[in-house]
Design an enzyme around this catalytic site. Structure first.
Site, PDB file in Angstrom:
ATOM      1  N   ARG A   1      14.495  -9.861  -6.050  1.00 48.02           N
ATOM      2  CA  ARG A   1      15.770  -9.480  -4.586  1.00 48.02           C
ATOM      3  C   ARG A   1      16.760 -10.288  -5.131  1.00 48.02           C
ATOM      4  NH1 ARG A   1      10.918  -9.356  -0.612  1.00 48.02           N
ATOM      5  NH2 ARG A   1       9.592  -7.217  -1.737  1.00 48.02           N
TER       6      ARG A   1
ATOM      7  N   GLU B   1       4.484   5.927  -0.078  1.00 48.02           N
ATOM      8  CA  GLU B   1       4.291   4.901  -0.649  1.00 48.02           C
ATOM      9  C   GLU B   1       2.629   4.559  -1.042  1.00 48.02           C
ATOM     10  OE1 GLU B   1       4.391  -0.047  -1.459  1.00 48.02           O
ATOM     11  OE2 GLU B   1       4.508   0.370   0.727  1.00 48.02           O
TER      12      GLU B   1
ATOM     13  N   ASP C   1       6.296   3.291   4.447  1.00 47.94           N
ATOM     14  CA  ASP C   1       6.092   2.232   3.769  1.00 47.94           C
ATOM     15  C   ASP C   1       3.982   1.972   4.349  1.00 47.94           C
ATOM     16  OD1 ASP C   1       6.495  -0.628   3.057  1.00 47.94           O
ATOM     17  OD2 ASP C   1       5.992  -0.900   4.589  1.00 47.94           O
TER      18      ASP C   1
ATOM     19  N   HIS D   1      11.283  -3.417  -5.694  1.00 51.97           N
ATOM     20  CA  HIS D   1      11.417  -4.325  -4.516  1.00 51.97           C
ATOM     21  C   HIS D   1      10.192  -4.927  -4.628  1.00 51.97           C
ATOM     22  CE1 HIS D   1       9.558  -1.318  -1.687  1.00 51.97           C
ATOM     23  NE2 HIS D   1      10.139  -2.454  -1.160  1.00 51.97           N
ATOM     24  N   ASP D   2       8.758  -4.655  -5.028  1.00 48.22           N
ATOM     25  CA  ASP D   2       7.778  -5.270  -5.105  1.00 48.22           C
ATOM     26  C   ASP D   2       6.868  -6.221  -6.167  1.00 48.22           C
ATOM     27  OD1 ASP D   2       7.702  -5.090  -1.939  1.00 48.22           O
ATOM     28  OD2 ASP D   2       6.148  -2.888  -1.967  1.00 48.22           O
TER      29      ASP D   2
ATOM     30  N   ARG E   1      11.646   7.265   3.520  1.00 47.48           N
ATOM     31  CA  ARG E   1      10.464   7.310   2.281  1.00 47.48           C
ATOM     32  C   ARG E   1       9.257   5.909   3.403  1.00 47.48           C
ATOM     33  NH1 ARG E   1       8.424   1.466   1.751  1.00 47.48           N
ATOM     34  NH2 ARG E   1       7.439   1.189  -0.543  1.00 47.48           N
TER      35      ARG E   1
ATOM     36  N   HIS F   1       2.167  -0.972  10.906  1.00 51.19           N
ATOM     37  CA  HIS F   1       2.445  -2.015  10.891  1.00 51.19           C
ATOM     38  C   HIS F   1       4.126  -2.304  11.813  1.00 51.19           C
ATOM     39  CE1 HIS F   1       3.842  -3.115   7.422  1.00 51.19           C
ATOM     40  NE2 HIS F   1       4.763  -3.401   7.578  1.00 51.19           N
TER      41      HIS F   1
END
Length: 587
Positions: free
Chosen positions: A469, A354, A325, A420-421, A323, A245
């Site tokens: 974060r 990912e 996404d 981070h997720d 990496r 996206h």
């Protein structure tokens, strides 16, 4: 014999080439059923009526809850292979091929399993350097503004006089550069940066411009200097590519909003309805977030555009990989084209997808080299943090994980404890540093690429996004100083004995009652045994060393630098609660 459980599939993780002369062949059987398995293989184009068959004893290399996995990893000059298996449960024995169980194999080689041709172009080739990587993930906004410093200040910067870019904590590219010495001292040799391209939000996953550095983070010159500084310290750099996206301020989507069906970019996006309405969200978007319209990654122009993006950052800044996404929502042809473009620009560039679930269809060798190993996260969380699974369940889960992919792909899976997720691993440990240390020791010594999310080594915790974060801790107290020193130690062990920790693996000892688990990492002539006490009690651990050695000083724990007793071939040591050891023979 439980024939229903026996399984083999050619041209898959069960049969693949590691090189033009090295083959890996696996067979699955019911757990505890097969006592011995032998591979028979020969030249399927052998000019005589009867093929000369060679034999290779297969070793049970892993088990999960239901199955045992046997493997033959062998060298051969035969490049057109036919093969079958002989297996016995101690009572019955059969030859097995193509779904047939027989007491006498047919002479018709066409009925055997086939590896038609060991073609170099079909071999899954991963960058050699990736096997030796110790990865450090940096969320740029949260890491550093300067040397051992982060401002914690929000910022908003105009982009082209039209749009705005925002940051939350003040991290910059220069801040990373000024702390490269910290990363090198920690032992890191590869960093993965969350998105750094011009975007609207602080996290930068809503890209405005894929060809520029976000002004909140710095300039292209800042980035080039950072890459150069990293390379001078032996640290490679991987960027985050958000190609599923874009942001809604991306030039192509802005054109669609302005011109509607007359826009030449209308086919660049997925499931648009006209007129496009960003309030009603009548178009596909990442996770229903209207600011992130989904790109039509099957469109040739979109593929070409992002392949050029992939090439550009290698050519202009000499990055070492990507990496990718939301990789599992992008079409496979896109990734095949992207891989080809990137590898043409830099053959040893490293590509990580990912993908949160099992990722075999992306890891056949034609798309990614690796994937973010969230299964590893879940296994470690259940075992070390919450104690939801037993030692046996832990071992079974690892066995399944090891057999998912081709062998060379498994070696470079991006193992991690958090990212981070997701909430920090320390949060799941209830703040217990000992549990984090034990899990980190396991990660540094197990199969795959160990990954540290910036701040794990500083005891950052938290379950909410603003917590995990959180700004990097640059002012140490006793706890963070001790934890950072521990990470530095286990990273140094991983790197000093990198040939061992990128070699074979096998379970040595497991005990549900005591919570003790031990596994071996080994090469042809060297071995390290990692012992983990995942309990709140001190444990006296005893297990076979594999050979007789009556010398009490023959082994040492290289984690603590202390001798380990070995009597009559039995290793004996006492581990503290939630403690670990890495045992090796004295060099």
């Amino acid at each position: 014999m439980n024939k229903h459980a026996v399984f083999h599939l050619p041209d898959s993780s069960y049969c693949h080439a590691l090189s033009e002369t090295r083959i890996c062949i696996r067979l699955r059987a019911a757990k505890g059923d097969i006592k011995r398995c032998v591979l028979f293989y020969g030249d399927r184009m052998y000019p005589e009526p009867s093929v000369i068959m060679h034999t290779q004893e297969m070793e049970r290399v892993a088990s999960d809850r239901l199955f045992d996995y046997f493997e033959a990893d062998f060298h051969t000059d035969i490049n057109r292979i036919c093969y079958y298996f002989w297996l016995t449960d101690g009572t019955e024995d059969y030859y097995y091929y193509s779904g047939i169980f027989t007491h006498t194999p047919t002479h018709n080689r066409v009925e055997y399993f086939q590896f038609p041709y060991v073609h170099r172009n079909d071999i899954a080739v991963v960058p050699e350097w990736a096997k030796y990587a110790v990865l450090y993930q940096i969320f740029p906004d949260s890491f550093a503004t300067g040397k051992r410093y982060i401002s914690g200040e929000k910022k908003s910067v105009s982009v082209n006089g039209e749009d705005m870019s925002h940051s939350r904590l003040g991290g910059t590219i220069r801040g990373i550069t000024e702390n490269v010495d910290y990363l090198a001292d920690l032992g890191i040799n590869c960093i993965y940066l969350n998105p750094i391209f011009t975007a609207e939000s602080y996290h930068k996953y809503d890209t405005i411009d894929y060809y520029t550095i976000d002004p909140c983070f710095g300039t292209m010159e800042d980035f080039k200097n950072m890459v150069k500084a990293c390379h001078q310290k032996g640290i490679r750099v991987i960027l985050d590519g958000v190609f599923n996206h874009s942001g809604w301020k991306f030039f192509a989507f802005k054109d669609v909003l302005e011109k509607g069906e007359k826009s030449k970019y209308k086919d660049w996006f997925y499931k648009l309805n006209f007129p496009v309405d960003t309030e009603k969200l009548n178009y596909a978007a990442f996770a229903y977030v209207r600011q992130m319209p989904k790109l039509n990654t099957g469109h040739p122009e979109v593929i070409r555009y992002f392949c050029d993006v992939g090439r550009y950052w290698i050519r202009e800044a000499d990055i070492d990989g990507w990496r990718l996404d939301v990789a599992n929502e992008v079409c496979h042809d896109f990734w095949r084209a992207f891989r080809k473009a990137v590898k043409e620009e830099k053959p040893d560039a490293f590509l990580i997808g990912e993908i949160w679930e099992d990722a075999e269809q992306w890891l056949l060798g034609d798309q990614f080299d690796s994937a973010m190993n969230y299964r590893f996260v879940d296994i470690c969380k259940a075992f070390f943090a919450s104690h939801d699974i037993s030692v046996d369940d832990f071992d079974n889960s690892l066995g399944y994980m090891l057999m998912r992919y081709k062998k060379q792909i498994t070696l470079v899976q991006m193992n991690m404890l958090d990212s981070h997720d997701v909430p920090r691993f320390l949060h799941y440990c209830g703040g217990d540093i000992r549990r984090l240390k034990l899990a980190a020791l396991f990660m540094m010594t197990y199969v795959g690429i160990p990954t540290v999310f910036a701040g794990d080594e500083k005891a950052i915790s938290g379950a909410a996004e603003h917590e995990y974060r959180a700004p990097m801790v640059w002012q140490d107290d006793r706890v963070t100083e001790d934890l950072t020193a521990y990470y530095k130690k286990i990273i140094s062990i991983r790197k000093k004995y990198t040939d061992i920790f990128t070699g074979g693996v096998k379970t040595v000892f497991k005990d549900n009652g005591t919570g003790v688990y031990a596994f071996s990492r080994f090469t042809d002539n060297k071995e390290a045994i990692v012992v983990l006490n995942n309990s709140e009690e001190s444990r006296l651990v005893r297990f076979c060393a594999g050979e007789s050695d009556n010398s009490a000083s023959g082994y040492c724990d290289i984690l603590e630098g202390t001798p380990v007793t070995c009597e009559a071939g039995e290793i004996r040591l006492t581990l503290p609660p939630l403690g670990g050891a890495v045992i090796m023979r004295h060099e």
